[in-house]
Design a protein around this motif. Structure first.
Motif, PDB file in Angstrom:
ATOM      1  N   ASP A 256      -2.335  30.616  29.149  1.00 44.15           N
ATOM      2  CA  ASP A 256      -3.516  30.630  30.025  1.00 44.15           C
ATOM      3  C   ASP A 256      -3.159  30.452  31.498  1.00 44.15           C
ATOM      4  OD1 ASP A 256      -5.115  30.973  27.836  1.00 44.15           O
ATOM      5  OD2 ASP A 256      -5.310  28.799  27.482  1.00 44.15           O
ATOM      6  N   ASP A 257      -1.895  30.476  31.826  1.00 43.70           N
ATOM      7  CA  ASP A 257      -1.488  30.258  33.216  1.00 43.70           C
ATOM      8  C   ASP A 257      -0.813  31.516  33.761  1.00 43.70           C
ATOM      9  OD1 ASP A 257      -0.479  29.481  35.608  1.00 43.70           O
ATOM     10  OD2 ASP A 257       0.660  27.757  34.847  1.00 43.70           O
ATOM     11  N   PRO A 258      -1.567  32.402  34.397  1.00 41.44           N
ATOM     12  CA  PRO A 258      -0.987  33.673  34.856  1.00 41.44           C
ATOM     13  C   PRO A 258       0.109  33.482  35.903  1.00 41.44           C
ATOM     14  CG  PRO A 258      -3.291  33.459  35.557  1.00 41.44           C
ATOM     15  CD  PRO A 258      -2.996  32.278  34.692  1.00 41.44           C
ATOM     16  N   ALA A 259       0.093  32.357  36.626  1.00 32.37           N
ATOM     17  CA  ALA A 259       1.141  32.121  37.634  1.00 32.37           C
ATOM     18  C   ALA A 259       2.496  31.866  36.974  1.00 32.37           C
ATOM     19  CB  ALA A 259       0.761  30.931  38.513  1.00 32.37           C
ATOM     20  N   HIS A 260       2.453  31.523  35.688  1.00 26.54           N
ATOM     21  CA  HIS A 260       3.708  31.204  34.992  1.00 26.54           C
ATOM     22  C   HIS A 260       4.161  32.426  34.191  1.00 26.54           C
ATOM     23  CE1 HIS A 260       6.325  27.694  34.268  1.00 26.54           C
ATOM     24  NE2 HIS A 260       6.767  28.471  33.302  1.00 26.54           N
ATOM     25  N   TRP A 261       4.399  33.545  34.909  1.00 30.01           N
ATOM     26  CA  TRP A 261       4.701  34.815  34.251  1.00 30.01           C
ATOM     27  C   TRP A 261       6.172  34.937  33.871  1.00 30.01           C
ATOM     28  CZ3 TRP A 261       8.556  37.368  36.765  1.00 30.01           C
ATOM     29  CH2 TRP A 261       8.775  36.992  38.092  1.00 30.01           C
ATOM     30  N   TYR A 262       7.031  34.067  34.422  1.00 26.44           N
ATOM     31  CA  TYR A 262       8.487  34.281  34.367  1.00 26.44           C
ATOM     32  C   TYR A 262       9.175  33.549  33.227  1.00 26.44           C
ATOM     33  CZ  TYR A 262       7.873  29.873  36.742  1.00 26.44           C
ATOM     34  OH  TYR A 262       7.463  28.601  37.043  1.00 26.44           O
ATOM     35  N   GLY A 263       8.436  32.721  32.482  1.00 25.55           N
ATOM     36  CA  GLY A 263       9.086  31.956  31.415  1.00 25.55           C
ATOM     37  C   GLY A 263       8.037  31.243  30.593  1.00 25.55           C
ATOM     38  N   VAL A 264       8.483  30.418  29.634  1.00 28.98           N
ATOM     39  CA  VAL A 264       7.514  29.621  28.874  1.00 28.98           C
ATOM     40  C   VAL A 264       7.713  28.134  29.157  1.00 28.98           C
ATOM     41  CG1 VAL A 264       6.897  31.169  26.989  1.00 28.98           C
ATOM     42  CG2 VAL A 264       8.968  29.780  26.786  1.00 28.98           C
ATOM     43  N   LYS A 265       6.586  27.417  29.082  1.00 21.04           N
ATOM     44  CA  LYS A 265       6.607  25.966  29.312  1.00 21.04           C
ATOM     45  C   LYS A 265       7.049  25.299  28.011  1.00 21.04           C
ATOM     46  CE  LYS A 265       2.711  26.410  32.516  1.00 21.04           C
ATOM     47  NZ  LYS A 265       1.307  26.016  32.786  1.00 21.04           N
ATOM     48  N   PHE A 266       8.351  25.281  27.813  1.00 14.75           N
ATOM     49  CA  PHE A 266       8.867  24.757  26.535  1.00 14.75           C
ATOM     50  C   PHE A 266       8.981  23.239  26.534  1.00 14.75           C
ATOM     51  CE2 PHE A 266      13.176  23.482  27.690  1.00 14.75           C
ATOM     52  CZ  PHE A 266      13.362  24.143  28.895  1.00 14.75           C
ATOM     53  N   GLU A 267       8.982  22.629  27.724  1.00 13.06           N
ATOM     54  CA  GLU A 267       9.286  21.188  27.811  1.00 13.06           C
ATOM     55  C   GLU A 267       8.178  20.303  27.231  1.00 13.06           C
ATOM     56  OE1 GLU A 267       8.900  23.289  30.313  1.00 13.06           O
ATOM     57  OE2 GLU A 267      10.720  23.497  31.484  1.00 13.06           O
ATOM     58  N   PRO A 268       6.879  20.575  27.561  1.00 11.46           N
ATOM     59  CA  PRO A 268       5.847  19.661  27.057  1.00 11.46           C
ATOM     60  C   PRO A 268       5.729  19.629  25.532  1.00 11.46           C
ATOM     61  CG  PRO A 268       5.002  21.029  28.848  1.00 11.46           C
ATOM     62  CD  PRO A 268       6.322  21.599  28.440  1.00 11.46           C
ATOM     63  N   VAL A 269       6.264  20.656  24.847  1.00 11.99           N
ATOM     64  CA  VAL A 269       6.157  20.674  23.378  1.00 11.99           C
ATOM     65  C   VAL A 269       7.495  20.381  22.683  1.00 11.99           C
ATOM     66  CG1 VAL A 269       4.029  22.007  23.135  1.00 11.99           C
ATOM     67  CG2 VAL A 269       6.171  23.213  23.507  1.00 11.99           C
ATOM     68  N   LEU A 270       8.468  19.917  23.455  1.00 10.11           N
ATOM     69  CA  LEU A 270       9.765  19.568  22.848  1.00 10.11           C
ATOM     70  C   LEU A 270       9.615  18.492  21.765  1.00 10.11           C
ATOM     71  CD1 LEU A 270      12.525  19.401  25.626  1.00 10.11           C
ATOM     72  CD2 LEU A 270      12.608  20.689  23.477  1.00 10.11           C
ATOM     73  N   ARG A 271       8.701  17.543  22.022  1.00  7.50           N
ATOM     74  CA  ARG A 271       8.457  16.479  21.039  1.00  7.50           C
ATOM     75  C   ARG A 271       8.080  17.079  19.679  1.00  7.50           C
ATOM     76  NH1 ARG A 271       9.794  11.834  19.809  1.00  7.50           N
ATOM     77  NH2 ARG A 271       9.737  11.241  22.004  1.00  7.50           N
ATOM     78  N   GLU A 272       7.302  18.175  19.713  1.00  9.68           N
ATOM     79  CA  GLU A 272       6.878  18.808  18.455  1.00  9.68           C
ATOM     80  C   GLU A 272       8.084  19.384  17.700  1.00  9.68           C
ATOM     81  OE1 GLU A 272       3.401  21.365  18.779  1.00  9.68           O
ATOM     82  OE2 GLU A 272       2.706  20.166  20.482  1.00  9.68           O
ATOM     83  N   LEU A 273       9.013  19.953  18.459  1.00  9.23           N
ATOM     84  CA  LEU A 273      10.237  20.462  17.821  1.00  9.23           C
ATOM     85  C   LEU A 273      10.997  19.304  17.163  1.00  9.23           C
ATOM     86  CD1 LEU A 273      12.400  22.631  17.243  1.00  9.23           C
ATOM     87  CD2 LEU A 273      13.319  22.203  19.538  1.00  9.23           C
TER      88      LEU A 273
END
Ligand code: PXL
Length: 279
Positions: A256-273
């Motif tokens: 939902d963040d069009p400004a973040h077109w260059y990658g994925v926000k993997f850090e906030p969900v690292l805990r889930e991994l």
């Protein structure tokens, strides 16, 4: 398998959430000692940014490898991603020989293309050289585009199960009829994508929801999470599922963040991994 020493060899794209800036935190979060060998330093990745800088580190690779050998430091797994040149492919093959601990697992993500095309830096000669590195892999992690280049198969947007089986069998043959192929981006309808894991003539398929927004860097997130899970003792199919579920969560978090077109926000969900690895 408890605490493993993993070497990952890929570029540093300083900004862009791909290659080493993804592999290092994900493997560390999975609980592994993660050693890095940067093949080049770029200001950003090459997919969408204009005017990026590149410093090739090819000259340093043999000396770093020799120093590790002299120091008697060896790796339980060597995981390679985006590389800069055919010369670096040869260097990595030497590193497989020189720096592996007994029983070391070679994991190769050919990281050279997507959506039917090679990335801008690569040509068919590079793709052909990559075949020789894949031949030395214990685990090979291509997407469909890379699988086509590695097996001289026509790329198709729409395909059936026979097409996928042919790719898997050709890739397995490329690996000398041993090891495991983990083919990503396998989907038979518009809403679904998935991963096919192939070894010893048997395929296992894990389908999951396809999110329409394509995100850059998901291949690197996927491969890193796969390696992290596999080196924790999960089998190839379990690791493929965990990596798929985690990558999907990263895309969901980013979409939902069009400004973040260059990658994925993997850090906030690292805990889930990390939680998935406990299960
Ligand atoms: O995500 C693969 C990747 C890694 N490194 C660099 C890239 C790309 C994809 O384009 O450009 C420098």
């Amino acid at each position: 398998m408890s605490y493993q020493r993993i070497l990952t060899i890929q570029d540093i794209s300083c900004l862009g959430q791909c290659s080493l800036t993804v592999a290092l935190p994900i493997l560390s979060a999975c609980g592994h000692e993660t050693c890095i060998l940067p093949s080049a330093v770029l200001s950003t990745h090459t997919a969408g940014f204009k005017g990026f800088t590149v410093r090739d580190l090819s000259e340093d690779l043999p000396a770093i490898s020799a120093h590790w050998k002299k120091s008697e430091m060896y790796f339980d797994a060597i995981y390679t991603g985006y590389l800069g040149s055919i010369g670096q492919i040869d260097d990595v093959k030497n590193i497989f020989k020189t720096n592996a601990a007994v029983g070391c697992i070679n994991i190769v993500d050919p990281a050279m293309g997507d959506n039917g095309k090679l990335y801008p830096a690569f040509d068919v000669a590079y793709a052909n050289a990559m075949k020789t590195l894949c031949a030395e892999a214990d685990i090979l992690l291509p997407n469909i585009t890379e699988a086509c280049y590695l097996t001289d198969t026509e790329y198709r947007e729409c395909y059936d199960h026979d097409y996928v089986m042919t790719l898997l069998e050709k890739l397995y043959a490329l690996m000398g009829g041993k090891g495991t192929v983990v083919l990503t981006g396998v989907g038979y309808d518009a809403e679904t994508t998935g991963v096919s894991v192939y070894a010893d003539g048997a395929e296992q398929y894990y389908p999951h929801r396809r999110i329409s927004r394509g995100c850059h860097g998901t291949g690197d997130v996927y491969a890193s999470a796969f390696v992290g899970a596999f080196m924790k003792g999960k089998n190839a199919f379990e690791s493929a599922k965990i990596a798929a579920d985690y990558t999907l969560r990263c895309i969901e978090y980013t979409q939902d963040d069009p400004a973040h077109w260059y990658g994925v926000k993997f850090e906030p969900v690292l805990r889930e991994l990390m939680d998935m690895l406990k299960a």
